[in-house]
Design a protein around this motif. Sequence first.
Motif, PDB file in Angstrom:
ATOM      1  N   ALA A  83      21.489  36.585  -9.386  1.00 19.22           N
ATOM      2  CA  ALA A  83      21.443  35.007 -10.220  1.00 19.22           C
ATOM      3  C   ALA A  83      21.213  34.231  -9.018  1.00 19.22           C
ATOM      4  O   ALA A  83      20.729  33.002  -9.033  1.00 19.22           O
ATOM      5  CB  ALA A  83      22.542  35.002 -11.042  1.00 19.22           C
ATOM      6  N   ASN A  84      22.710  34.178  -8.211  1.00 25.42           N
ATOM      7  CA  ASN A  84      22.790  33.655  -7.430  1.00 25.42           C
ATOM      8  C   ASN A  84      21.885  32.942  -6.000  1.00 25.42           C
ATOM      9  O   ASN A  84      21.606  31.732  -6.262  1.00 25.42           O
ATOM     10  CB  ASN A  84      24.165  33.385  -6.702  1.00 25.42           C
ATOM     11  CG  ASN A  84      25.283  33.054  -6.979  1.00 25.42           C
ATOM     12  OD1 ASN A  84      25.240  32.863  -7.690  1.00 25.42           O
ATOM     13  ND2 ASN A  84      26.398  34.593  -6.978  1.00 25.42           N
ATOM     14  N   LEU A 105      19.932  27.131 -12.616  1.00 26.73           N
ATOM     15  CA  LEU A 105      21.098  27.894 -13.305  1.00 26.73           C
ATOM     16  C   LEU A 105      21.907  27.548 -12.270  1.00 26.73           C
ATOM     17  O   LEU A 105      23.070  28.140 -12.935  1.00 26.73           O
ATOM     18  CB  LEU A 105      20.441  29.883 -12.095  1.00 26.73           C
ATOM     19  CG  LEU A 105      19.012  29.455 -12.542  1.00 26.73           C
ATOM     20  CD1 LEU A 105      18.758  31.020 -11.519  1.00 26.73           C
ATOM     21  CD2 LEU A 105      19.339  29.998 -14.187  1.00 26.73           C
ATOM     22  N   GLU A 106      22.504  26.817 -11.884  1.00 26.40           N
ATOM     23  CA  GLU A 106      23.839  26.019 -11.485  1.00 26.40           C
ATOM     24  C   GLU A 106      24.311  25.876 -12.322  1.00 26.40           C
ATOM     25  O   GLU A 106      25.652  24.806 -12.481  1.00 26.40           O
ATOM     26  CB  GLU A 106      23.679  25.286  -9.929  1.00 26.40           C
ATOM     27  CG  GLU A 106      23.070  26.244  -8.857  1.00 26.40           C
ATOM     28  CD  GLU A 106      23.904  27.185  -8.059  1.00 26.40           C
ATOM     29  OE1 GLU A 106      24.637  26.942  -8.656  1.00 26.40           O
ATOM     30  OE2 GLU A 106      23.613  27.781  -7.318  1.00 26.40           O
ATOM     31  N   LYS A 138      23.580  31.121 -14.306  1.00 26.78           N
ATOM     32  CA  LYS A 138      23.378  32.114 -13.425  1.00 26.78           C
ATOM     33  C   LYS A 138      23.615  33.651 -14.221  1.00 26.78           C
ATOM     34  O   LYS A 138      23.365  34.428 -14.085  1.00 26.78           O
ATOM     35  CB  LYS A 138      24.555  31.603 -12.206  1.00 26.78           C
ATOM     36  CG  LYS A 138      23.406  30.369 -11.465  1.00 26.78           C
ATOM     37  CD  LYS A 138      24.279  30.497  -9.944  1.00 26.78           C
ATOM     38  CE  LYS A 138      25.385  30.134 -10.454  1.00 26.78           C
ATOM     39  NZ  LYS A 138      26.241  30.588  -8.535  1.00 26.78           N
ATOM     40  N   ALA A 171      19.171  31.196  -8.281  1.00 30.62           N
ATOM     41  CA  ALA A 171      19.348  30.091  -8.572  1.00 30.62           C
ATOM     42  C   ALA A 171      18.593  29.200  -7.157  1.00 30.62           C
ATOM     43  O   ALA A 171      18.353  27.541  -7.069  1.00 30.62           O
ATOM     44  CB  ALA A 171      20.929  29.501  -8.403  1.00 30.62           C
TER      45      ALA A 171
END
Length: 482
Positions: free
Chosen positions: A115-116, A125-126, A141, A119
């Motif tokens: 997920a990081n 997503l952050e 995330k 982003a």
Amino acid sequence: MSETKHELKRSLGLIDATSIVAGSMIGSGIFIVTSQMARDVGSAGWLIVLWLITGLLTMSAALSYGELAGMMPTAGGQFVYIQRAYGKLASFLYGWTVFTVIQTGVIAAVAVAFANYTAVFFPALENKILEFGESYSFTNKQVLAMVSILLLTYINSKGVKSGKTLQLIFTFAKLFALFALIFFGLYVGLQSDVLADNFTNMWQASKTVLNSDGSISVTQLTGVALLGVMGATIINSLFSSDAWNNVTFIAGEIKEPKKNIPRSLFLGTTIVTIIYILANIAYLALLPMSGTPDGSSVAENGIMFAAQDRVGAAAANVMLGNIGVFVMAALIMVSTFGCNTGLVLAGGRIFYAMAKDGLFFKKAAELNQHDVPEKALWFQCVWACVLCISGKYGDLLTYATFASLLFYMLTIYGIFILRKKEPNAERPYKAFGYPFIPALYIFMTALICIALLIYDTVNTGLGLVIVALGIPVYYLFIDKRK
């Protein structure tokens, strides 16, 4: 009309098993941990030595596990080996630690890493969904991380064929991408003097610490101090090389397991060891070993102070410029998603084996119409998602490091015990270099554990606490069973 009897089907060949070994090992660690190790030893020579020792230890452990896998080609792997050598309490403590931290914690951490890096392409997503003071926040995330775990669990619940196809696709994709990174990294890097400069005074070791005021402190390392720091920092590379044993969990679904599991363990760990050493040489060819935390370019930051320890992204930036950040993000997305494919697939089988022994939730022992332990997979999924929500998966993994190494030593010592207890048992494959190679692994790992006890006492102690908490839980399961 009689009910259809469901049982695990042996449908995975040598290539499938090897892809699970290699695919489960390669996650995000190889793109990150070299920065921390560089700060700890400050020497290109000792850095490569650490990765070489990691590879040799991993390969020797895998070759030793081959004997146990040949003797016990059933679902559950290491859980089954420990039980046969030491009894049910020891095997439950291993299974308990795997469920509470090791397998589910790694799945959660890898999902959040996925997920990081997603982003990078989708900054939204952050955004935070919930926030409690400065200590906890829940972001988009974490939602994506949980969705990826749910998706992989669903795919694997539809049959081992679905899981193995996905695993093969992602393993070959990331192996191809990593070899490309290494080839082009060396091609670009060797046109400069960076590699030669890094290997000038290659054995002068030092530990670099970033102080709270932004300054750095450098301590020269020699003798016992150097060995101690190496013993503590090697945990970074060891856990980048971990999860190779996951293939033993699915032994009940591998064709000719007495031959194919030992072969896949050797092939998978060898491939990854070569990749990891070459990747670090590529980093050293592209980036200076030393640097400053406030550098204005990736070259000034060096390997030691790559932004957020993302040394892989820094290396890609040297090769491709700013677009390298996106290329590396895409590679790590493929790598982490593929890594979790194998972890999810294999993890459910150990909890299935535990349930069959009455040491886990009874429903986990059931197979669905596709002959996979669906409920065990969903138990694993739920707890991994809880760890994603908690945000504590990283801490839990740190606590479990020491305990995990103890279980590796315990399992390999089990070879000596079973050779004595069951001298006539069928052993289609015998541990390579027995008794010297298994004994050397135990000795080297014991030294690493001693270094961790000295240099990271709190986390090693908490790792033992997690294991110890399994003792009352074990007796609860036993009482319930009675």
